[in-house]
Each structure stands twice: as structure tokens, then as C-alpha cells.
Design a protein around this motif. Structure first.
Motif, mmCIF file in Angstrom:
data_model
loop_
_atom_site.group_PDB
_atom_site.id
_atom_site.type_symbol
_atom_site.label_atom_id
_atom_site.label_comp_id
_atom_site.label_asym_id
_atom_site.label_seq_id
_atom_site.Cartn_x
_atom_site.Cartn_y
_atom_site.Cartn_z
ATOM 1 N N VAL A 179 35.708 28.791 45.076
ATOM 2 C CA VAL A 179 36.656 27.678 44.936
ATOM 3 C C VAL A 179 37.790 27.826 45.952
ATOM 4 C CG1 VAL A 179 38.378 26.636 43.405
ATOM 5 C CG2 VAL A 179 36.111 27.234 42.514
ATOM 6 N N VAL A 180 38.363 29.016 46.036
ATOM 7 C CA VAL A 180 39.484 29.243 46.947
ATOM 8 C C VAL A 180 39.020 29.137 48.401
ATOM 9 C CG1 VAL A 180 41.236 30.905 47.678
ATOM 10 C CG2 VAL A 180 40.710 30.643 45.251
ATOM 11 N N TRP A 181 37.802 29.591 48.674
ATOM 12 C CA TRP A 181 37.246 29.500 50.025
ATOM 13 C C TRP A 181 37.177 28.040 50.476
ATOM 14 C CZ3 TRP A 181 33.039 33.565 51.449
ATOM 15 C CH2 TRP A 181 32.823 33.582 52.833
ATOM 16 N N ARG A 182 36.713 27.171 49.562
ATOM 17 C CA ARG A 182 36.629 25.746 49.904
ATOM 18 C C ARG A 182 38.014 25.156 50.106
ATOM 19 N NH1 ARG A 182 36.263 22.397 52.630
ATOM 20 N NH2 ARG A 182 35.191 20.381 52.496
ATOM 21 N N LEU A 183 38.950 25.503 49.259
ATOM 22 C CA LEU A 183 40.316 25.016 49.418
ATOM 23 C C LEU A 183 40.909 25.503 50.736
ATOM 24 C CD1 LEU A 183 41.550 25.607 45.768
ATOM 25 C CD2 LEU A 183 41.189 23.371 46.844
ATOM 26 N N ALA A 219 39.596 23.572 53.682
ATOM 27 C CA ALA A 219 40.179 22.231 53.731
ATOM 28 C C ALA A 219 41.664 22.239 54.062
ATOM 29 C CB ALA A 219 39.959 21.522 52.395
ATOM 30 N N GLY A 220 42.232 23.426 54.237
ATOM 31 C CA GLY A 220 43.660 23.514 54.552
ATOM 32 C C GLY A 220 44.570 23.283 53.370
ATOM 33 N N TRP A 221 44.062 23.530 52.152
ATOM 34 C CA TRP A 221 44.825 23.232 50.952
ATOM 35 C C TRP A 221 45.663 24.397 50.430
ATOM 36 C CZ3 TRP A 221 45.062 19.708 46.517
ATOM 37 C CH2 TRP A 221 44.842 18.378 46.890
ATOM 38 N N SER A 258 50.221 37.051 53.617
ATOM 39 C CA SER A 258 50.979 37.062 54.870
ATOM 40 C C SER A 258 50.115 37.407 56.072
ATOM 41 C CB SER A 258 52.135 38.065 54.775
ATOM 42 O OG SER A 258 51.633 39.388 54.618
ATOM 43 N N GLN A 259 48.892 37.910 55.830
ATOM 44 C CA GLN A 259 48.012 38.296 56.926
ATOM 45 C C GLN A 259 46.890 37.288 57.178
ATOM 46 O OE1 GLN A 259 46.686 42.491 56.310
ATOM 47 N NE2 GLN A 259 48.140 42.480 54.604
ATOM 48 N N LEU A 260 46.852 36.198 56.427
ATOM 49 C CA LEU A 260 45.719 35.274 56.512
ATOM 50 C C LEU A 260 45.672 34.495 57.821
ATOM 51 C CD1 LEU A 260 45.480 33.837 52.879
ATOM 52 C CD2 LEU A 260 44.034 35.558 53.969
ATOM 53 N N ASP A 261 46.765 34.435 58.545
ATOM 54 C CA ASP A 261 46.806 33.778 59.858
ATOM 55 C C ASP A 261 46.465 32.295 59.727
ATOM 56 O OD1 ASP A 261 47.030 33.394 62.590
ATOM 57 O OD2 ASP A 261 44.988 34.076 63.029
ATOM 58 N N THR A 271 44.566 26.325 57.367
ATOM 59 C CA THR A 271 43.410 27.166 57.061
ATOM 60 C C THR A 271 43.695 28.608 57.458
ATOM 61 O OG1 THR A 271 41.846 25.351 57.366
ATOM 62 C CG2 THR A 271 40.970 27.583 57.555
ATOM 63 N N GLY A 272 43.502 29.514 56.513
ATOM 64 C CA GLY A 272 43.662 30.932 56.799
ATOM 65 C C GLY A 272 42.451 31.450 57.554
ATOM 66 N N ARG A 273 42.646 31.791 58.823
ATOM 67 C CA ARG A 273 41.513 32.172 59.664
ATOM 68 C C ARG A 273 40.917 33.516 59.291
ATOM 69 N NH1 ARG A 273 44.522 29.567 64.883
ATOM 70 N NH2 ARG A 273 46.257 30.708 63.949
ATOM 71 N N ARG A 274 41.650 34.326 58.540
ATOM 72 C CA ARG A 274 41.147 35.658 58.176
ATOM 73 C C ARG A 274 40.781 35.747 56.692
ATOM 74 N NH1 ARG A 274 45.020 40.255 60.113
ATOM 75 N NH2 ARG A 274 43.089 41.474 59.867
ATOM 76 N N PHE A 275 40.553 34.593 56.059
ATOM 77 C CA PHE A 275 40.266 34.600 54.619
ATOM 78 C C PHE A 275 39.009 35.406 54.297
ATOM 79 C CE2 PHE A 275 37.962 32.913 50.973
ATOM 80 C CZ PHE A 275 38.910 33.035 49.973
#
Length: 390
Positions: free
Chosen positions: A41-45, A48-50, A75-78, A84-88
Motif C-alpha cells: 500500500v505504501v509503495w503504491r502511495l 504516486a507521490g502521495w 529523511s533518507q528517502l530522497d 516520490t521517495g527514490r530510495r523507498f
């Protein structure tokens, strides 16, 4: 006293006060099943930039493992310009996938029973610290969104809220700006009864604050807190968001009450069955709370249930899913134990697919259809046999 704990949510279906503006994500309990489903769920959000749109994230039990790591790595998700967190995947999804390959509950139970001086709950907290959170404390959580990890206070019957701002029980008081380790808060939130509960938290040296409404302020209530799984009180983690946020996305990977054609009549097993029925009714009331509010228009958002059908979202072009596969995944046992890869990746994909449908059909029509995180584990074909085991 902190504004979240001035009063509990006493009425769960009518006459709720109008909430302030805000958006909340609520993550339910349900062991590793919930932890992995919520990752999807969080990955999809995130895709989507949510994620930056949320004002708070409220969690219990298995959902607190996901929320805890998301908070610790925030703070590290970039985040890019689109939110969108590029390092999720690197910082959140992959570590939780690896964690779900471990046995956590049974080793903690065995060592806690065999070795004196350290409780079962402390063993679980030690595993969380070693494998996920390190020495992070509640002060390492972001200011926004506000992460709230919930446990149940067995002394007062109320929620205990762990956040960067305070550890609090609305009847007992609050400890501001706690330096408590994140692993301890998550262990208390996921202290599933009877074997992992209670988690006894020593706060005897903490600076308690008293405000009007705190009625249990004696040392017997503040010295040590006897805590159980947050899902004992509220398995959706809904209460700490309900009065604050008009838009709520609730991800529910909780268990369900199974039917027994011939319940046991000996007092021990009979009482276990009675407690399961009581627990099932509490869960049902919480689900009705948000479903009815969404239907009436009292709240905006979505209720994303692991046991629902993707067709419920009314999305015109859903990701490919076979009901037999996803319903088998929903029956994964509520454990903190080693989970096979087809089940791990299937649960993440199912959370992603459901969120994709609700997000595009009900919340944000500008979002394009997503792509399942684990393409080699489609939600079609034969159900994973491991997921259907009792």
C-alpha cells in the motif's frame, strides 16, 4: 496534555465532531501478513507521490513495523519534485522483505521463558533493534508527517500513544519529547497476546506532565506501564487520526473470526473462543466506523481491506488479479515468523494492486496505472500453498 489524548473516540458511528483538515494513513495489525501488505500500500502511495501529503501516520502491531521503518528512514528517502521517495525500495521495502524471512515470535518466547532477567517483549524489541531500527529513538522521527505508534494500556484500558512529541495516555498524562528507542515502541505496539504480551515499560524516571482530565496520576500508573498490542483496543489504528483528519486512508490486513461448527465446551478452550468472538466484534465495529463514514460522506478517503475485492474500487482498468490467489494470501497466519518468498511478494503486490485501484478510482484520477513491484510473483494462476496453511 497532548491534543490527541484529550478524550478517546467514544462514539464510533454517529455524531462525531467535524474533523480539522488533514490527511492520515492508518495501518492495521496482523503480524508479518499486515507488515508486508502495508508495504505494498505504501509503495503504491509513494509511486504516486502521495507520501508527503500525509499529515499523520497511525499504526498498531504489524502495521507499526512498517510505519516504524518508514519513519526512521523518512529523511533518507530522497523525495523528488513529484513527492516520490527514490530510495523507498532500498531503505524500506527490501529490509522488511528480508526481516519477514526471520523467525521472531517463537525464538523470543522460548528464550524469554528459558532465560531469567529478560522478558519476551524485551527479546522482540532486541530483534527489532538489531535488524531494523538500530539505536533510533522517537526523537529521530520526522516532524511531518506525524507518526503515532499505538499500544494498549492494560492498566487503564486506553491507548498509549508513542510519538516524537510525547508518550501519552489521556487518563494518565504524558511524557514530552521522549528519548525512548523506536524498537521499544514498536515492540509494545506488537505485543500480541497471550505470548508476546505484556510489554512492561519502565518510565519511573520520566518527567510526567499532568493536565486537566488526567485522573490516574499516582506512581502506580506512571512508574511502569503494562502494555499490550495496540490492536487489542483499535486494530485499525483509527482513533488517533479520526478527530484530526477529514481524509483517511485505512489499510486493513487484520485477521477474521473463523466459524466453528462444534465449539469446545471445556472452560479453557471455551473461554478462548469467547475472547475471539469479543475481539472479532471490536474489529467489526472499527471497520463499520470508517466504512459508514465514507459512505455517508462524513469522511473522504478509502478503506483498503486485504479481504476485499479489487472490483469494489470500481477502477476501470485494474491490475490483473485472481480472487483465489489474493484470498489465499489473506489467510496467511497472524505470526511474526519466517514467510516464504511467494507469500511475501504476493502480499506486497496485493497491497499495491488494491491501493492502485482505490487511489485511481476514488482519490486521484490523474494517477496512471501502477506496475506491480514484484513482476515475477503475479497475482494470477495458482494460490501460494503456504498462504493457505492454518
Amino acid at each position: 496534555m497532548h491534543d490527541d489524548v484529550k478524550s478517546p473516540v467514544r462514539k464510533i458511528d454517529t455524531d462525531e465532531p467535524e474533523p480539522t483538515d488533514g490527511t492520515a494513513l492508518c495501518l492495521s495489525g496482523g503480524g508479518f501478513r499486515a507488515m508486508l501488505f502495508h508495504v505494498g500500500v505504501v509503495w503504491r502511495l509513494n509511486d504516486a507521490g502521495w507520501l508527503p501529503k500525509f499529515d499523520r501516520v497511525s499504526s498498531v502491531s504489524g502495521g507499526s513495523i512498517t510505519a516504524g521503518l518508514l519513519a526512521a528512514r523518512w529523511s533518507q528517502l530522497d523525495f523528488d519534485e513529484g513527492g516520490t521517495g527514490r530510495r523507498f525500495k532500498e531503505l524500506v521495502a527490501t529490509p522488511l522483505d528480508e526481516f519477514a524471512q526471520r523467525k521472531v515470535d517463537s525464538p523470543a518466547i522460548l528464550s524469554g521463558l528459558a532465560l531469567p532477567g529478560v522478558s519476551i517483549g524485551e527479546r522482540v524489541a532486541s530483534t527489532y533493534r538489531e535488524r531494523l531500527f538500530g539505536d533510533a529513538t522517537l526523537q529521530d522521527l520526522p516532524d511531518s508527517p506525524r507518526f503515532i505508534i499505538n499500544a494498549t494500556n492494560l492498566e487503564t484500558g486506553s491507548l498509549v500513544l508513542f510519538s516524537k512529541q510525547a508518550v501519552s495516555d489521556w487518563e494518565v498524562g504524558s511524557v514530552p519529547n521522549p528519548e525512548l528507542r523506536l524498537a521499544v515502541a514498536v515492540a509494545a505496539s506488537s505485543a500480541f497476546p497471550p505470548f508476546l504480551s505484556p510489554y512492561v515499560l519502565d518510565l519511573s524516571d520520566s518527567p510526567w506532565e499532568t493536565q486537566p482530565g488526567n485522573v490516574y496520576t499516582g506512581p502506580e500508573f506512571r512508574r511502569k506501564l503494562s502494555l499490550s498490542d495496540g490492536g487489542v483496543y483499535d486494530n485499525l489504528g483509527l482513533e488517533t487520526a479520526w478527530r484530526r483528519c477529514h481524509r483517511i486512508i485505512a489499510s486493513d490486513a487484520g485477521g477474521r473470526l473463523t466459524v466453528e461448527g462444534d465449539p469446545h465446551d471445556d472452560w479453557g478452550r471455551h473461554m478462548v473462543r469467547v475472547l475471539k468472538v469479543v475481539d472479532g466484534q471490536v474489529r467489526t465495529l472499527r471497520r463499520r466506523q470508517i466504512q459508514d463514514a465514507l459512505d455517508r460522506g462524513d469522511r473522504e478517503g478509502a478503506y483498503i481491506s486485504i479481504r476485499s475485492s479489487l472490483a469494489d474500487s470500481d477502477v476501470s482498468d485494474p491490475l490483473p488479479v485472481h480472487d483465489a490467489v489474493v484470498q489465499a494470501l489473506a489467510e496467511t497466519p497472524t505470526r511474526l515468523t519466517e514467510t516464504p518468498e511467494p507469500v511475501r511478494h504476493g502480499l506486497v503486490n496485493w497491497g499495491y494492486a488494491l491501493c492502485d485501484g482505490w487511489l485511481r478510482a476514488r482519490l486521484d484520477s490523474t494517477v496512471k496505472r501502477g506496475v506491480l513491484p514484484y513482476a515475477d510473483t503475479p497475482l494470477t494462476g495458482q494460490p501460494p500453498l503456504e498462504a493457505a496453511r492454518p
